[in-house]
Write a protein that holds these residues in place. Structure first.
Motif, PDB file in Angstrom:
ATOM      1  N   ARG A   1     -13.503   1.061   7.371  1.00 29.22           N
ATOM      2  CA  ARG A   1     -13.201   0.669   5.979  1.00 29.22           C
ATOM      3  C   ARG A   1     -12.216   1.635   5.336  1.00 29.22           C
ATOM      4  O   ARG A   1     -11.268   1.229   4.664  1.00 29.22           O
ATOM      5  N   ALA A   2     -12.434   2.931   5.551  1.00 30.67           N
ATOM      6  CA  ALA A   2     -11.554   3.942   4.955  1.00 30.67           C
ATOM      7  C   ALA A   2     -10.126   3.826   5.493  1.00 30.67           C
ATOM      8  O   ALA A   2      -9.159   3.969   4.743  1.00 30.67           O
TER       9      ALA A   2
ATOM     10  N   ASN B   1       0.818  -1.214   0.000  1.00 31.50           N
ATOM     11  CA  ASN B   1       0.000   0.000   0.000  1.00 31.50           C
ATOM     12  C   ASN B   1       0.854   1.267   0.000  1.00 31.50           C
ATOM     13  O   ASN B   1       0.331   2.358  -0.118  1.00 31.50           O
TER      14      ASN B   1
ATOM     15  N   GLU C   1      -8.745   1.067   6.725  1.00 32.18           N
ATOM     16  CA  GLU C   1      -8.167  -0.177   6.201  1.00 32.18           C
ATOM     17  C   GLU C   1      -7.584   0.044   4.809  1.00 32.18           C
ATOM     18  O   GLU C   1      -6.512  -0.475   4.496  1.00 32.18           O
ATOM     19  N   THR C   2      -8.271   0.810   3.971  1.00 34.70           N
ATOM     20  CA  THR C   2      -7.748   1.062   2.618  1.00 34.70           C
ATOM     21  C   THR C   2      -6.484   1.912   2.659  1.00 34.70           C
ATOM     22  O   THR C   2      -5.738   1.936   1.687  1.00 34.70           O
ATOM     23  N   ARG C   3      -6.246   2.588   3.761  1.00 36.73           N
ATOM     24  CA  ARG C   3      -5.035   3.407   3.908  1.00 36.73           C
ATOM     25  C   ARG C   3      -3.912   2.638   4.598  1.00 36.73           C
ATOM     26  O   ARG C   3      -2.884   3.217   4.941  1.00 36.73           O
ATOM     27  N   GLY C   4      -4.105   1.345   4.846  1.00 37.60           N
ATOM     28  CA  GLY C   4      -3.029   0.494   5.347  1.00 37.60           C
ATOM     29  C   GLY C   4      -3.067   0.138   6.820  1.00 37.60           C
ATOM     30  O   GLY C   4      -2.189  -0.561   7.315  1.00 37.60           O
TER      31      GLY C   4
ATOM     32  N   THR D   1       2.358   2.487   2.553  1.00 34.23           N
ATOM     33  CA  THR D   1       2.088   3.243   3.771  1.00 34.23           C
ATOM     34  C   THR D   1       3.070   2.938   4.896  1.00 34.23           C
ATOM     35  O   THR D   1       3.021   3.596   5.918  1.00 34.23           O
TER      36      THR D   1
END
Length: 195
Positions: A41-42, A14, A44-47, A16
């Motif tokens: 969720r947001a 990712n 998690e998508t950022r690592g 990150t």
């Protein structure tokens, strides 16, 4: 592959790991379940490796069993105050980066949260970018000044809310302290917060 190796690989994929470091554990504590799920969720998508709690008791329990490197904590929860979760985290881990969320501004509580080790203080509804930027800011970095500061009506409303909470939601006592008629105060409290 161990859990840590998997986490490191996921963070590197990712891009990150540089921002989050080797431990991307994040605990989010908020009793607004739809908001909690969206923010989880947001993040998690950022690592982040996200764990969630919807109450003070659950937040304290999770912070005891697995103290996170990062935490996002709502101050006003159904079963108490988010400051208790911050204290629980600090008893087990002093390097946790904590961001405090609240539905209304309260300078006294913000100061207490910072004294307990919170990194930043965001008013809800805060978006995922604001939360991420607060969690990953470097020591000494200053947050950008908002383009749209609160209106005078909003500042007044926030002050009334703070006094109301300090009076343990007693309308008569709040009206007395604000030197306001009780019915006027009830009308203000019944309305939504101004923008």
């Amino acid at each position: 592959m161990t859990d840590n190796t998997y986490q490191d690989a996921a963070a590197s994929a990712n891009g990150t790991e540089g921002e989050l470091g080797p431990d991307p554990s994040l605990l989010i504590v908020d009793d607004d379940v739809p908001f909690l799920k969206r923010l989880a969720r947001a993040m998690e998508t950022r690592g982040f490796n996200v764990d969630t709690a919807s109450s003070v008791a659950e937040g304290i329990s999770k912070s005891k069993s697995n103290p996170p490197k990062y935490a996002v904590i709502d101050l006003r929860l159904g079963d108490g105050n988010g400051l208790d979760v911050i204290e629980s985290i600090r008893q087990r881990r002093n390097d946790t980066k904590i961001v405090v969320l609240t539905g209304y501004g309260n300078i006294a509580t913000a100061v207490t949260a910072v004294k307990l080790g919170a990194l930043d203080y965001l008013a809800k509804p805060a978006d995922a970018d604001d939360v991420f930027n607060s969690l990953t800011q470097r020591p000494g970095e200053k947050a950008e000044i908002p383009e749209n500061p609160m209106s005078a009506d909003r500042v007044r409303w926030e002050h009334i809310q703070r006094v109301y909470e300090n009076c343990e939601r007693n309308v008569s006592e709040t009206a007395r302290r604000l030197n306001m008629h009780r019915r006027t105060l009830q009308r203000i409290l019944a309305k939504r917060a101004p923008k």
